[in-house]
Design an enzyme around this catalytic site. Structure first.
Site, PDB file in Angstrom:
ATOM      1  N   ASP A  66     -24.147  -7.487 -17.818  1.00 26.52           N
ATOM      2  CA  ASP A  66     -24.114  -8.914 -17.492  1.00 26.52           C
ATOM      3  C   ASP A  66     -22.895  -9.491 -18.174  1.00 26.52           C
ATOM      4  O   ASP A  66     -22.870  -9.648 -19.405  1.00 26.52           O
ATOM      5  CB  ASP A  66     -25.397  -9.593 -17.974  1.00 26.52           C
ATOM      6  CG  ASP A  66     -25.454 -11.074 -17.622  1.00 26.52           C
ATOM      7  OD1 ASP A  66     -24.410 -11.661 -17.259  1.00 26.52           O
ATOM      8  OD2 ASP A  66     -26.552 -11.665 -17.724  1.00 26.52           O
ATOM      9  N   ASN A  85     -13.009  -9.271 -11.107  1.00 25.90           N
ATOM     10  CA  ASN A  85     -13.371  -9.709  -9.764  1.00 25.90           C
ATOM     11  C   ASN A  85     -14.704 -10.444  -9.675  1.00 25.90           C
ATOM     12  O   ASN A  85     -14.895 -11.266  -8.781  1.00 25.90           O
ATOM     13  CB  ASN A  85     -13.403  -8.471  -8.846  1.00 25.90           C
ATOM     14  CG  ASN A  85     -14.107  -8.744  -7.546  1.00 25.90           C
ATOM     15  OD1 ASN A  85     -13.591  -9.436  -6.689  1.00 25.90           O
ATOM     16  ND2 ASN A  85     -15.310  -8.181  -7.396  1.00 25.90           N
ATOM     17  N   TYR A 112     -17.092 -24.260  -8.197  1.00 26.91           N
ATOM     18  CA  TYR A 112     -16.294 -23.096  -7.829  1.00 26.91           C
ATOM     19  C   TYR A 112     -14.799 -23.384  -7.961  1.00 26.91           C
ATOM     20  O   TYR A 112     -14.048 -22.598  -8.553  1.00 26.91           O
ATOM     21  CB  TYR A 112     -16.625 -22.677  -6.391  1.00 26.91           C
ATOM     22  CG  TYR A 112     -15.992 -21.370  -5.975  1.00 26.91           C
ATOM     23  CD1 TYR A 112     -16.566 -20.167  -6.343  1.00 26.91           C
ATOM     24  CD2 TYR A 112     -14.830 -21.353  -5.201  1.00 26.91           C
ATOM     25  CE1 TYR A 112     -15.996 -18.956  -5.961  1.00 26.91           C
ATOM     26  CE2 TYR A 112     -14.251 -20.149  -4.817  1.00 26.91           C
ATOM     27  CZ  TYR A 112     -14.834 -18.956  -5.192  1.00 26.91           C
ATOM     28  OH  TYR A 112     -14.267 -17.768  -4.830  1.00 26.91           O
ATOM     29  N   LYS A 142     -12.001 -21.629 -10.509  1.00 25.60           N
ATOM     30  CA  LYS A 142     -10.846 -20.876 -10.026  1.00 25.60           C
ATOM     31  C   LYS A 142      -9.526 -21.510 -10.458  1.00 25.60           C
ATOM     32  O   LYS A 142      -8.538 -20.799 -10.688  1.00 25.60           O
ATOM     33  CB  LYS A 142     -10.916 -20.725  -8.501  1.00 25.60           C
ATOM     34  CG  LYS A 142     -12.080 -19.855  -8.033  1.00 25.60           C
ATOM     35  CD  LYS A 142     -12.054 -18.468  -8.699  1.00 25.60           C
ATOM     36  CE  LYS A 142     -13.128 -17.545  -8.187  1.00 25.60           C
ATOM     37  NZ  LYS A 142     -13.055 -16.192  -8.793  1.00 25.60           N
TER      38      LYS A 142
END
Length: 246
Positions: free
Chosen positions: A56, A83, A151, A155
């Site tokens: 995790d 990733n 999100y 990013k």
């Protein structure tokens, strides 16, 4: 010398495709994710003695154990493809719960930091010194979709992390680059074909590309000598509306 590569979120989607491509191009590949059973199935599909280690990445002690295991077995790490990521349903920021915000940030940013830190520490002490970290940024690192505050924020932060690692890595022969991916066909993008919100709040179908093109791009970045670096790469479905956002 066989190069060692770690792919986070390697059990499916982009991670699985990239792990498979690396494994079939002379890399010894380790994949990680939370579900050991899923990873084991992916490792069989990847082949070439791919190793699956459940971790995790939001838990510092588990990430430390992951890199200790890699060091103990292989003695080094040449490539980290950072990733792993997740998302929550789209909502305007006023409707985003603290729980949903943390769910995204804990994986997409905190997890990426912990894995980058683990890779950096191993790469700077191994002999020969150095290695490469490739961060998955997403085109949302440049332009948001409606209702994507968690999100998009994660990013955008990855871009800052990439730049910081690039500077910090210079004395140790550690290169860091970022791949920004747009509409690669995977479980996270299957709704694209059905229709997703646009900047004008209309709902439209968007084209997607084969995830193999992402994998070949990551392989290109990985294969460069450490004296050269792709700092930022965007690979996307040609006709997606990303260029016209805003």
């Amino acid at each position: 010398m066989t190069r060692i590569a770690l792919v986070t979120g390697g059990g499916s989607g982009i991670g699985l495709a990239c792990a498979k491509t690396l494994a079939h191009n002379d890399y010894t590949v380790i994949i990680t994710g939370r579900n050991q059973e899923k990873l084991n199935k992916a490792a069989v599909e990847i082949g070439n003695d791919c190793e699956a280690i459940a971790s995790d990445i939001t838990q510092p002690e588990q990430v430390d154990a992951l890199f200790d295991s890699i060091e103990n077995k292989y003695g080094r790490l040449d490539i980290l493809f950072n990733n792993a990521g997740n998302n929550v349903p789209a909502a305007p920021i006023g409707d985003v719960s603290a729980e949903d915000w943390l769910k995204v940030i804990n994986v997409n940013l905190n997890g990426a930091f912990l894995c980058a830190r683990g890779a950096f520490n191993l790469m700077r002490k191994q002999k020969p010194q150095g290695g490469r970290i490739i961060n998955n940024g997403s085109v949302s690192a440049s332009a948001p979709r409606p209702g994507s505050a968690p999100y998009t924020s994660s990013k955008h932060a990855i871009t800052g992390l990439t730049r910081s690692i690039s500077l910090d890595g210079r004395p140790y022969n550690i290169a860091c680059g970022q791949i920004d991916i747009g509409n690669a066909a995977s479980d996270m993008t299957k709704e694209m074909v059905e229709g997703v919100p646009q900047a004008d709040l209309s709902i439209k179908s968007e084209p997607v590309m084969d995830v193999a093109h992402v994998a070949s791009s990551v392989l290109h970045m990985a294969n460069l000598p450490l004296g050269a670096n792709v700092q930022f790469m965007t690979v996307m479905a040609t006709n997606m509306p990303f260029i016209g956002r805003g």
